[in-house]
Design a protein around this motif. Sequence first.
Motif, short mmCIF file in Angstrom:
data_model
loop_
_atom_site.label_atom_id
_atom_site.label_comp_id
_atom_site.label_asym_id
_atom_site.label_seq_id
_atom_site.Cartn_x
_atom_site.Cartn_y
_atom_site.Cartn_z
N LYS A 13 -20.51 46.37 -18.43
CA LYS A 13 -20.29 45.50 -19.59
C LYS A 13 -19.24 46.11 -20.52
N GLY A 17 -15.76 44.45 -21.71
CA GLY A 17 -15.55 44.25 -23.14
C GLY A 17 -14.30 44.96 -23.64
N THR A 37 -22.57 42.19 -23.88
CA THR A 37 -21.24 42.48 -23.32
C THR A 37 -20.18 42.32 -24.40
N THR A 38 -20.27 41.23 -25.14
CA THR A 38 -19.31 41.01 -26.24
C THR A 38 -19.44 42.10 -27.29
N ASP A 90 -16.12 36.07 -25.26
CA ASP A 90 -17.57 35.83 -25.28
C ASP A 90 -18.18 36.17 -23.92
N GLY A 91 -19.46 36.41 -23.90
CA GLY A 91 -20.18 36.70 -22.67
C GLY A 91 -20.65 35.43 -21.98
N LYS A 103 -23.96 29.47 -20.68
CA LYS A 103 -24.17 30.39 -21.79
C LYS A 103 -25.41 29.98 -22.58
N VAL A 125 -16.41 37.58 -20.77
CA VAL A 125 -16.63 38.96 -20.31
C VAL A 125 -18.03 39.09 -19.70
N VAL A 126 -18.08 39.56 -18.47
CA VAL A 126 -19.37 39.69 -17.78
C VAL A 126 -19.39 40.92 -16.88
N ASP A 127 -20.57 41.29 -16.43
CA ASP A 127 -20.67 42.26 -15.35
C ASP A 127 -20.77 41.48 -14.03
N LYS A 130 -23.20 38.53 -12.80
CA LYS A 130 -23.16 37.16 -13.35
C LYS A 130 -22.33 36.20 -12.49
#
Length: 230
Positions: A13, A17, A37-38, A90-91, A103, A125-127, A130
């Motif tokens: 994350k 980010g 994450t954000t 944003d995540g 979301k 933004v994600v790992d 997702k």
Amino acid sequence: MKERNANASSSEKEAAGNAAASLVEDGMIIGLGTGSTTAFAIAEVGRRVREEGLNVLAVVTSYQAEMLAIEAGVPLTSLAEHPVLDLAIDGADQVDAKLNVIKGGGAAHTHEKVVAHSAKRFIVVVDESKISEELDHFVPIEVLPYARELAKKQFIELGGKPQIRLASRKDGPVISDNGNVIIDVEFGVIEDAAELSQKLSTCVGVVEHGIFLNTDEVYVGMKDGSVKII
Ligand code: 5RP
């Protein structure tokens, strides 16, 4: 509702980010989303403000983002003052191969959608956990408390299994920053995200749902520490 993405490490994350925060340029007006994450992106923008003298103004999407931005030293503004944003970060809870996104895991998707649609460029933004070929995550839907039972009925008619989100087993419902309830709705595999998005938007009592169709790029923090851009 099953807990997903429980295995993602914070370093993935953080990598996503930080990479997104590096897109922020001097003079930009930016949108800052909500979630873990954000939070890394907010911290990195703050570091750049403090250490590099980055000149930026940010619009936040939640009390959580506001607190993090203030703590990090990111100067804030509002959409009323700056209705057009250069960039929003944003995540997400799930991203499919067409960059459709679900979301609302943090109950902030109404403001997040307003910010995403106010931005010239919307970065998610994600790992790695997702990313999915197709969307099958439950859809968080913000609903007027007064209309919650009517809303559940409409979601069932659309083929969903609705559940009001509770703060915990013994506590009451989660209340959004706007004073509304969140109904999480399982639809199984979502074949046509645009169609479901449109149908949910017409349900009486719905304030906003968590299907986002306007993502420009996704920054994915990978297990090996790299960031993949899709
Ligand atoms: C909040 C959101 C979050 O961005 C989403 O739930 C992802 O959060 P995290 O980065 O903590 O996994 O949509 O409403």
